[in-house]
Design a protein around this motif. Structure first.
Motif, PDB file in Angstrom:
ATOM      1  N   HIS A 141       0.834  -1.223  -0.053  1.00 35.99           N
ATOM      2  CA  HIS A 141       0.032  -0.035  -0.047  1.00 35.99           C
ATOM      3  C   HIS A 141       0.756   1.199  -0.045  1.00 35.99           C
ATOM      4  O   HIS A 141       0.329   2.263  -0.499  1.00 35.99           O
ATOM      5  CB  HIS A 141      -0.906   0.145   1.115  1.00 35.99           C
ATOM      6  CG  HIS A 141      -0.539   0.325   2.541  1.00 35.99           C
ATOM      7  ND1 HIS A 141       0.369  -0.584   3.293  1.00 35.99           N
ATOM      8  CD2 HIS A 141      -0.687   1.608   3.268  1.00 35.99           C
ATOM      9  CE1 HIS A 141       0.615   0.254   4.316  1.00 35.99           C
ATOM     10  NE2 HIS A 141       0.241   1.475   4.385  1.00 35.99           N
ATOM     11  N   TYR A 161       0.571   2.697  -7.162  1.00 39.20           N
ATOM     12  CA  TYR A 161      -0.249   2.129  -8.119  1.00 39.20           C
ATOM     13  C   TYR A 161       0.579   1.505  -9.089  1.00 39.20           C
ATOM     14  O   TYR A 161       0.389   0.328  -9.784  1.00 39.20           O
ATOM     15  CB  TYR A 161      -1.269   3.138  -8.347  1.00 39.20           C
ATOM     16  CG  TYR A 161      -2.264   2.794  -9.709  1.00 39.20           C
ATOM     17  CD1 TYR A 161      -3.042   1.934  -9.421  1.00 39.20           C
ATOM     18  CD2 TYR A 161      -2.051   3.227 -10.926  1.00 39.20           C
ATOM     19  CE1 TYR A 161      -4.037   1.642 -10.797  1.00 39.20           C
ATOM     20  CE2 TYR A 161      -2.567   3.066 -12.102  1.00 39.20           C
ATOM     21  CZ  TYR A 161      -3.840   2.201 -12.019  1.00 39.20           C
ATOM     22  OH  TYR A 161      -4.665   1.819 -12.904  1.00 39.20           O
ATOM     23  N   THR A 196       2.448  -1.559  -8.602  1.00 41.48           N
ATOM     24  CA  THR A 196       1.491  -2.938  -8.429  1.00 41.48           C
ATOM     25  C   THR A 196       1.047  -3.113  -9.853  1.00 41.48           C
ATOM     26  O   THR A 196       1.128  -4.445 -10.376  1.00 41.48           O
ATOM     27  CB  THR A 196       0.276  -2.601  -7.663  1.00 41.48           C
ATOM     28  OG1 THR A 196      -0.355  -1.337  -8.212  1.00 41.48           O
ATOM     29  CG2 THR A 196       0.578  -2.155  -6.368  1.00 41.48           C
ATOM     30  N   LYS A 197       1.084  -2.078 -10.795  1.00 43.43           N
ATOM     31  CA  LYS A 197       0.707  -2.476 -11.954  1.00 43.43           C
ATOM     32  C   LYS A 197       1.895  -3.262 -12.909  1.00 43.43           C
ATOM     33  O   LYS A 197       1.898  -4.185 -13.407  1.00 43.43           O
ATOM     34  CB  LYS A 197       0.342  -1.351 -12.932  1.00 43.43           C
ATOM     35  CG  LYS A 197      -0.785  -0.594 -12.554  1.00 43.43           C
ATOM     36  CD  LYS A 197      -2.241  -1.454 -12.725  1.00 43.43           C
ATOM     37  CE  LYS A 197      -2.607  -1.280 -14.323  1.00 43.43           C
ATOM     38  NZ  LYS A 197      -3.703  -1.888 -14.428  1.00 43.43           N
ATOM     39  N   HIS A 212       2.105  -6.783 -11.871  1.00 43.03           N
ATOM     40  CA  HIS A 212       1.089  -7.520 -12.562  1.00 43.03           C
ATOM     41  C   HIS A 212       0.066  -8.131 -11.356  1.00 43.03           C
ATOM     42  O   HIS A 212      -0.276  -9.074 -11.517  1.00 43.03           O
ATOM     43  CB  HIS A 212       1.670  -8.580 -13.399  1.00 43.03           C
ATOM     44  CG  HIS A 212       2.597  -8.141 -14.448  1.00 43.03           C
ATOM     45  ND1 HIS A 212       2.122  -7.733 -15.732  1.00 43.03           N
ATOM     46  CD2 HIS A 212       3.793  -8.571 -14.618  1.00 43.03           C
ATOM     47  CE1 HIS A 212       2.958  -7.335 -16.534  1.00 43.03           C
ATOM     48  NE2 HIS A 212       4.117  -7.873 -15.713  1.00 43.03           N
ATOM     49  N   ILE A 225      -6.178  -6.168 -10.311  1.00 44.67           N
ATOM     50  CA  ILE A 225      -6.492  -4.620 -10.405  1.00 44.67           C
ATOM     51  C   ILE A 225      -7.131  -4.362  -8.966  1.00 44.67           C
ATOM     52  O   ILE A 225      -7.191  -3.218  -8.675  1.00 44.67           O
ATOM     53  CB  ILE A 225      -7.661  -4.370 -11.721  1.00 44.67           C
ATOM     54  CG1 ILE A 225      -7.794  -2.797 -11.939  1.00 44.67           C
ATOM     55  CG2 ILE A 225      -8.796  -5.195 -11.347  1.00 44.67           C
ATOM     56  CD1 ILE A 225      -6.829  -2.007 -12.054  1.00 44.67           C
ATOM     57  N   SER A 282      -4.478  -2.877  -7.137  1.00 39.39           N
ATOM     58  CA  SER A 282      -3.778  -1.779  -7.721  1.00 39.39           C
ATOM     59  C   SER A 282      -4.960  -0.588  -7.230  1.00 39.39           C
ATOM     60  O   SER A 282      -4.361   0.467  -6.907  1.00 39.39           O
ATOM     61  CB  SER A 282      -3.629  -1.662  -8.962  1.00 39.39           C
ATOM     62  OG  SER A 282      -2.810  -2.844  -9.403  1.00 39.39           O
ATOM     63  N   LYS A 283      -6.237  -0.764  -7.276  1.00 39.33           N
ATOM     64  CA  LYS A 283      -7.166   0.247  -6.800  1.00 39.33           C
ATOM     65  C   LYS A 283      -7.006   0.620  -5.447  1.00 39.33           C
ATOM     66  O   LYS A 283      -7.440   1.781  -5.001  1.00 39.33           O
ATOM     67  CB  LYS A 283      -8.497  -0.359  -7.215  1.00 39.33           C
ATOM     68  CG  LYS A 283      -8.630  -0.195  -8.812  1.00 39.33           C
ATOM     69  CD  LYS A 283     -10.108  -0.615  -9.324  1.00 39.33           C
ATOM     70  CE  LYS A 283     -10.640  -0.336 -10.585  1.00 39.33           C
ATOM     71  NZ  LYS A 283     -11.718  -0.860 -10.997  1.00 39.33           N
ATOM     72  N   VAL A 293      -4.595   0.405  -3.375  1.00 38.97           N
ATOM     73  CA  VAL A 293      -3.401   1.024  -3.125  1.00 38.97           C
ATOM     74  C   VAL A 293      -3.521   2.492  -3.733  1.00 38.97           C
ATOM     75  O   VAL A 293      -3.175   3.461  -3.069  1.00 38.97           O
ATOM     76  CB  VAL A 293      -2.268   0.309  -3.838  1.00 38.97           C
ATOM     77  CG1 VAL A 293      -1.052   1.336  -3.972  1.00 38.97           C
ATOM     78  CG2 VAL A 293      -1.912  -0.910  -3.190  1.00 38.97           C
ATOM     79  N   TRP A 294      -4.093   2.733  -4.718  1.00 38.57           N
ATOM     80  CA  TRP A 294      -4.350   4.128  -5.233  1.00 38.57           C
ATOM     81  C   TRP A 294      -5.265   4.950  -4.340  1.00 38.57           C
ATOM     82  O   TRP A 294      -4.735   5.969  -3.921  1.00 38.57           O
ATOM     83  CB  TRP A 294      -4.948   3.919  -6.458  1.00 38.57           C
ATOM     84  CG  TRP A 294      -5.221   5.538  -7.367  1.00 38.57           C
ATOM     85  CD1 TRP A 294      -5.800   6.564  -6.572  1.00 38.57           C
ATOM     86  CD2 TRP A 294      -4.476   6.103  -8.235  1.00 38.57           C
ATOM     87  NE1 TRP A 294      -5.787   7.715  -7.469  1.00 38.57           N
ATOM     88  CE2 TRP A 294      -4.953   7.502  -8.482  1.00 38.57           C
ATOM     89  CE3 TRP A 294      -3.385   5.682  -9.089  1.00 38.57           C
ATOM     90  CZ2 TRP A 294      -4.462   8.278  -9.371  1.00 38.57           C
ATOM     91  CZ3 TRP A 294      -3.017   6.465 -10.159  1.00 38.57           C
ATOM     92  CH2 TRP A 294      -3.554   7.866 -10.132  1.00 38.57           C
ATOM     93  N   THR A 326     -13.198  -4.893  -4.425  1.00 40.87           N
ATOM     94  CA  THR A 326     -12.521  -3.730  -4.301  1.00 40.87           C
ATOM     95  C   THR A 326     -13.037  -3.067  -3.207  1.00 40.87           C
ATOM     96  O   THR A 326     -11.974  -2.373  -2.464  1.00 40.87           O
ATOM     97  CB  THR A 326     -12.323  -2.936  -5.677  1.00 40.87           C
ATOM     98  OG1 THR A 326     -12.079  -3.717  -6.707  1.00 40.87           O
ATOM     99  CG2 THR A 326     -11.087  -1.794  -5.629  1.00 40.87           C
TER     100      THR A 326
END
Ligand SMILES: [Fe+2]
Ligand SMILES: [Fe+2]
Length: 298
Positions: free
Chosen positions: A148, A202, A205-206, A209, A212, A215-216, A218-219, A234
């Motif tokens: 995170h 973010y 994490t992308k 791989h 998602i 990633s979301k 974390v953002w 999510t």
């Protein structure tokens, strides 16, 4: 705030420029392959052991784990498969992911140590909360917790003065920033560095791989309004991460009289949607925190 913000080209662009000038860390290929295999039901422990055997450094790490005093073995283990059975696939995966991220992101000194302690605490707390909340994947929660704040060491590496605001970055949304009395960490980072650790994280994490959903979450880990996520998984993962980050903030200042983290009542009031999502209240948040302090630190 809505999900369109995730694609805010400007934020992604600014973060991408920054990480490209430092060098965006990518997930080691072998780890990626192991993670893919672990996700398949037909995969046996022998299949993973075969993959690990291809890499001397990873094999050495696994044997070191299995032969550590934690397992108290009389004789040393020298077979990868036996070591893996002993350590367990889940533990191995968690440890290897954490060490790989740490090696990739780099950094040194007491600020970096503080950051990694926080990340490991939030990872453990996320997995624990996920289990209690019946979330579909304890592992996803662990990984979200681990990653995170991974934008933080990247900013620390690029900007030596970042350590001045590290504590603020490792704490959670507080009422002063929410009411506009104090700038949010994202506001401070944008003003100083023209990007923020959530966008940088973010992108990492992308590049690793990761799913998602991770990633979301974390953002948006500094956003109290989890309604921005239309996907229920999510949304739930974000709620878990927000609570784990709050508890991680408490643990960071454990025993200190100068703990800047707000009380459970104050936090629950500011995070109404999170507590509702997890079917909790201020009292159960406190119980969860006490459980975690005991589990992780005593
Ligand atoms: Fe953060
Ligand atoms: Fe954090």
């Amino acid at each position: 705030m809505n999900e369109k913000l995730l694609n805010q080209e400007d934020d992604v662009k600014k973060a991408a420029e920054l990480v490209s000038s430092i060098g965006i860390p990518s997930q080691p290929a072998l780890l990626l392959e192991i993670n893919k295999k672990i996700g398949r039901p037909e995969t046996s422990i022998g299949d993973i052991a075969d993959l690990i055997s291809k890499d001397v450094a990873m094999s050495a790490k696994l044997l070191k784990m299995a032969n550590s005093s934690f397992f108290g073995l009389r004789e040393k283990v020298d077979s990868i498969q036996r070591a893996l059975s002993l350590v367990g696939l889940k533990n191995f995966n968690r440890i290897i992911l954490a060490t790989s991220l740490r090696e990739s992101v780099g950094g040194h000194g007491s600020s970096t140590e503080k950051f990694w302690n926080h990340s490991m605490t939030v990872a453990g707390a996320s997995a624990y909360i996920a289990k209690k909340a019946g979330f579909e994947s304890e592992e996803q929660a662990y990984i979200a917790g681990l990653f995170h704040d991974c934008g933080v060491p990247m900013l620390m590496k690029k900007y030596p003065d970042y350590s001045q605001i590290l504590d603020y970055a490792l704490s959670v949304v507080n009422s002063a920033s929410l009411s506009g009395i104090k700038k949010s960490i994202i506001g401070i980072e944008e003003e100083r560095y023209n990007t923020h650790h959530c966008a940088v994280g973010y992108l990492i994490t992308k590049s690793w791989h990761l799913p998602i959903t991770i990633s979301k979450s974390v953002w948006y880990h500094h956003f109290v309004n989890i309604d921005i996520h239309s996907d229920p998984v999510t949304r739930r993962l974000s709620a878990i991460l927000l609570l784990a980050d709050y508890i991680g903030g408490h643990i960071l200042y454990l025993g200190g009289s100068d703990c800047p983290v707000e009380t459970e009542t104050e936090w629950a009031k500011m995070h109404k949607k999170v507590v509702t999502e997890l079917a909790m209240n201020a009292e159960s948040v406190k119980d969860m925190k006490d459980d975690l302090v005991e589990k992780l630190y005593i």
